[in-house]
Design a protein around this motif. Structure first.
Motif, short mmCIF file in Angstrom:
data_model
loop_
_atom_site.label_atom_id
_atom_site.label_comp_id
_atom_site.label_asym_id
_atom_site.label_seq_id
_atom_site.Cartn_x
_atom_site.Cartn_y
_atom_site.Cartn_z
N PHE A 97 47.78 40.73 48.65
CA PHE A 97 46.46 40.30 48.20
C PHE A 97 45.71 39.58 49.32
O PHE A 97 46.30 38.91 50.16
CB PHE A 97 46.60 39.34 47.01
CG PHE A 97 47.36 39.92 45.85
CD1 PHE A 97 46.80 40.87 45.02
CD2 PHE A 97 48.66 39.51 45.60
CE1 PHE A 97 47.51 41.41 43.95
CE2 PHE A 97 49.38 40.02 44.54
CZ PHE A 97 48.81 40.97 43.71
N GLN A 107 40.76 38.12 46.48
CA GLN A 107 41.18 38.86 45.27
C GLN A 107 41.78 37.95 44.22
O GLN A 107 42.81 38.24 43.63
CB GLN A 107 42.18 39.95 45.66
CG GLN A 107 41.57 41.06 46.49
CD GLN A 107 42.60 42.11 46.87
OE1 GLN A 107 43.65 41.81 47.43
NE2 GLN A 107 42.29 43.37 46.57
N ALA A 154 41.15 40.02 41.05
CA ALA A 154 41.06 41.47 41.23
C ALA A 154 42.07 42.18 40.36
O ALA A 154 43.16 41.67 40.07
CB ALA A 154 41.29 41.83 42.70
N ALA A 172 44.31 44.26 40.83
CA ALA A 172 45.19 44.85 41.83
C ALA A 172 46.60 44.32 41.60
O ALA A 172 46.79 43.24 41.02
CB ALA A 172 44.71 44.50 43.24
#
Length: 487
Positions: A205, A209, A212, A214
């Motif tokens: 990351f 983020q 995010a 993700a």
């Protein structure tokens, strides 16, 4: 003169000198082997703690989960919407926080402000149970018979001419997948669950983020689910993109999926909450004092240090460590003591066989101190030769252990009682509440300069002990008595 006489006497008694040297060598080699294996055990245990506890983490702060109420004592439940289609696919995720009771995120700053704390970071541990499959609707049919008297009747026991309705076909086929999720503070990844992970594909990351969608996956989990960088998956309807694949520094990862902390908090309905606070002390020698300070100033929390965690390590690693530190140490001491005693007795016996020689030397004017120095010098050479052989044997044994690299299993936690979870961000929070997590560690036997110095010291000590006994006996001889003796 001393060196010439020393060399001549040692060359004349090669077998006796070799026996003394080999006795010392075996004892010293065993000490080196046990010491190096013990150091390898310590390294292996450190790897276990580091992979489960967090790189650079000196302690964790958690809070024990309170006893469940009657309303909250039920296990996970799943609700599916009824649909009219003949074959209906269903999927549902159950996300639950794991470890201890959730702590307020503001507590992280309070812990960081305590005296002796260098840094602190919060993490949230979740467990996701995914149920995925389909229901197949059955068909109700009535069975008929040509003779109503042959029917057993309906539910009320009455006979009847018509058969009872029967459902044919239909059923359910569901897969249940459970995996662990860790919410990490992406702005401080050097401390906490991701600290022990090495990115092998993609990237970790970025500081931007924080929320995010993700994810970083553990390599074993990614391989099992056939995910790679760029793949997507869903948790409770939210789609996440895999940006990195990570491998733990040692053993297996106790966490499957790593998400930004804010995303994990949203999934677990734990806004501004964490389950574990990872703490690094300013001075590793004052960890106990920092632990006491946190417990005193922040009530209701449980502070667990790496030394506390070490006591919970079991499995073959713990057994081997106990054998090495216990049986191995005593065996080394016994063999070494026996080697010293044998060397002393053989040296004393050699002096007895050289009575006439020493008597002649004394008659020629050698003082007792010079005779003693001669005997001690010979013993010191034997000791140094034995030390050299012992170091060579010990290094060979340590190299053999490292080359073979026997596998040891380490289990952290007991699985019984308490809450499931692992300190490294696995399906749980604090180290004191983790489920049994098993790792496999390759044993090595590193030899340090300290160990070599110890071997040299033992060789010198062995030579001095043997020489002192032999020299003492030689110094007590009187020339007249010695010359009357025939060897």
């Amino acid at each position: 003169m001393f060196g010439i006489y020393l060399r001549r006497e040692l060359s004349r008694r090669k077998k006796a000198a070799l026996v003394v040297a080999m006795g010392l060598a075996l004892g010293i080699a065993l000490v080196i082997t046990v010491t190096s294996v013990s150091a390898g055990m310590t390294q292996a245990q450190d790897k276990v703690l580091k992979s489960l506890y967090g790189l650079g983490t000196d302690m964790t702060v958690t809070k024990a989960r309170s006893a469940p109420t009657s309303d909250g004592s039920r296990g996970p439940n799943f609700k599916f919407d009824a649909r009219s289609s003949g074959s209906t696919s269903q999927s549902s995720d159950r996300v639950m926080t794991q470890g201890g009771q959730a702590l307020k995120s503001s507590l992280v700053e309070r812990v960081a402000a305590q005296k002796g704390v260098a840094s602190a970071v919060g993490a949230l541990s979740l467990n996701v149970t995914k149920v995925d499959g389909s229901f197949t609707r059955g068909t109700a049919k009535s069975s008929t018979s040509s003779s109503g008297s042959q029917q057993q009747g309906g539910p009320g026991g009455e006979g009847g001419g018509g058969g009872q309705p029967q459902v044919q076909g239909g059923g359910a086929d569901f897969d249940v997948n459970s995996y662990s999720v860790a919410g990490v503070d992406v702005t401080r990844q050097g401390l906490g669950p991701l600290a022990t992970m090495k990115i092998t594909s993609g990237h970790t990351f970025t500081a931007a983020q924080t929320n995010a969608k993700a994810a970083v996956l553990a390599k074993s989990y990614a391989k099992e689910k056939k995910y790679k960088v760029g793949s997507t998956f869903k948790i409770s309807g939210t789609t996440y993109t895999v940006i990195g694949i990570a491998t733990p520094d040692s053993g297996e990862s106790t966490t499957d999926v790593y998400l930004p902390l804010q995303q994990a908090q949203s999934l677990g309905d734990a806004k501004n909450k964490v389950t574990t606070i990872y703490v690094k002390a300013t001075d590793s020698k004052r960890i106990a004092a920092v632990k006491k300070t946190i417990q005193s100033n922040i009530s209701g929390t449980t502070v667990t240090t790496s030394s506390d965690l070490a006591s919970t390590v079991s499995g073959s690693l713990s057994t081997a460590s106990s054998l090495t530190t216990g049986v191995g140490t005593w065996l080394s001491a016994a063999v070494l003591a026996a080697a010293f005693l044998v060397a002393a007795l053989l040296t004393s016996s050699a002096v007895s066989r050289r009575v006439r020689e020493f008597g002649t030397l004394k008659a020629l004017g050698w003082p007792s101190c010079r005779v003693t120095r001669q005997v001690v010098g010979e013993s010191m050479v034997n000791g140094l030769v034995g030390g050299g052989l012992g170091i060579a044997l010990g290094l060979a044994a340590a190299y053999a252990v490292t080359a073979v690299s026997p596998k040891l299993t380490a289990q952290l936690g007991s699985g019984g009682g308490g809450t499931a979870g692992g300190p490294g961000g696995g399906p749980g929070g604090g180290p004191g509440q983790q489920a049994a997590s098993k790792l496999e560690i390759a044993l090595s036997a590193p030899v340090s300069l300290t160990t070599i110095a110890l071997a040299v010291g033992l060789a010198v000590a062995g030579g001095l002990i043997a020489g002192a006994m032999g020299g003492w006996r030689a110094s007590r001889m009187r020339p007249a008595d010695a010359l009357r003796s025939v060897s």
